[in-house]
Write an enzyme that holds these catalytic residues in place. Structure first.
Site, short mmCIF file in Angstrom:
data_model
loop_
_atom_site.label_atom_id
_atom_site.label_comp_id
_atom_site.label_asym_id
_atom_site.label_seq_id
_atom_site.Cartn_x
_atom_site.Cartn_y
_atom_site.Cartn_z
NE ARG A 183 -3.72 0.62 2.24
CZ ARG A 183 -4.45 1.13 3.23
NH1 ARG A 183 -4.61 0.44 4.35
NH2 ARG A 183 -5.02 2.33 3.11
CB CYS A 241 -1.75 3.96 9.85
SG CYS A 241 -3.10 4.56 10.89
#
Length: 287
Positions: A183, A241
């Site tokens: 990611r 995050c």
């Protein structure tokens, strides 16, 4: 009540020995991503550590006016919610999760510290370790014992979008991203739209700080993980995050390693990726 692990963690045995202490409050702060198809409150109702109350981060730990998940509420709302759970001044709060990974438990630990409650710890290994050792659980409802909570926000532990955007140029603080490597590098479609990461960010997937049983690695191993990711813990660090939850695992890890003022970017990638002009880069960390 000496704690053999850290002033941010307690062992399952420590909790078993102190669970009936009048100044100890236990909190189940479990949270599951929608794709996991699990309801944390239902699982709490089925079994929880005796005396534990349920801390719903989608309710207590969220700003209803914000379009993004888990954005920090104001001090008045937070205080009103947590004091009804019996969490407040003069008690040690022990937070655990139903899984060993401690993600939402660390988010709750960080939020309580942000609002000035210093005597808060995470149960290392969470409910799985508690059960594995044969400690009791119950489905009995924990009656609320309202307690005053004095909120004093600590701005050093929180970063907002404009501060992080400015840091792209200034590089005054190191941005460390807790998301999985694929990611971060932009190799997969991202649920928030844009794929990749903030320019200059480092990548340290949060699970690299954990043992296979969900307990935290020791201080030396955690320090080595940050160093291997290119992060100098003696310099300012901001954790980020997907939506501000697993970033708090990095903040906890840094705390265990002796660096107690790591901040968290509250909006994290959810805010960055959905803000039109946010710069994004792909590939490995450039630091």
């Amino acid at each position: 009540m000496n704690n053999p692990l850290s002033d941010a963690l307690v062992s399952t045995q420590w909790l078993a020995d102190h669970i009936d202490a009048p100044d100890v409050r236990v909190v189940d702060a479990s949270y599951y991503m929608p794709a996991q198809n699990k309801n944390a409150r239902d699982l709490y109702n089925a079994q929880h550590i005796p005396g534990a109350v349920f801390f719903d981060i989608d309710d207590i730990a969220a700003d209803d006016s914000a379009p993004l998940p888990h954005m920090m509420p104001d001090a008045i709302k937070f205080s009103a919610k947590v004091r009804k759970l019996g969490l407040g001044d003069g008690v040690r709060i022990v937070v655990y999760a139903q899984t060993g990974a401690a993600m939402a438990a660390c988010r709750t630990w960080w939020m309580l510290r942000h609002f000035g409650h210093q005597d808060v710890v995470v149960l290392d290994g969470g409910l799985p370790k508690w059960l594995a050792e044969g400690h009791p659980v119950t489905d009995a409802i924990t009656p609320p014992r309202e307690r005053h909570f004095t909120a004093r926000a600590n701005s050093f532990l929180l970063r907002e979008y404009d501060q992080v955007l400015s840091n792209v140029t200034s590089k005054r603080e190191q941005i460390v991203d807790a998301r999985a490597g694929e990611r971060f590098r932009g190799e997969v479609d991202d649920p928030w739209g844009k794929s990749g990461h903030m320019p200059g960010a480092f990548n340290l997937p949060f699970d690299q700080l954990l043992n296979t049983d969900g307990t935290f690695k020791d201080a030396d191993e955690i320090s080595a993980a940050f160093k291997d990711a290119g992060i100098v813990l003696d310099r300012p660090v901001v954790a980020t995050c997907g939506s501000g939850v697993t970033a708090c695992v990095l903040a906890m890890g840094a705390y265990i390693a002796g660096h107690k003022q790591v901040a968290v970017f509250d909006g994290s990638w959810a805010q960055w990726a959905t803000t039109e002009d946010s710069p994004v880069t792909t590939g490995p960390s450039q630091g």
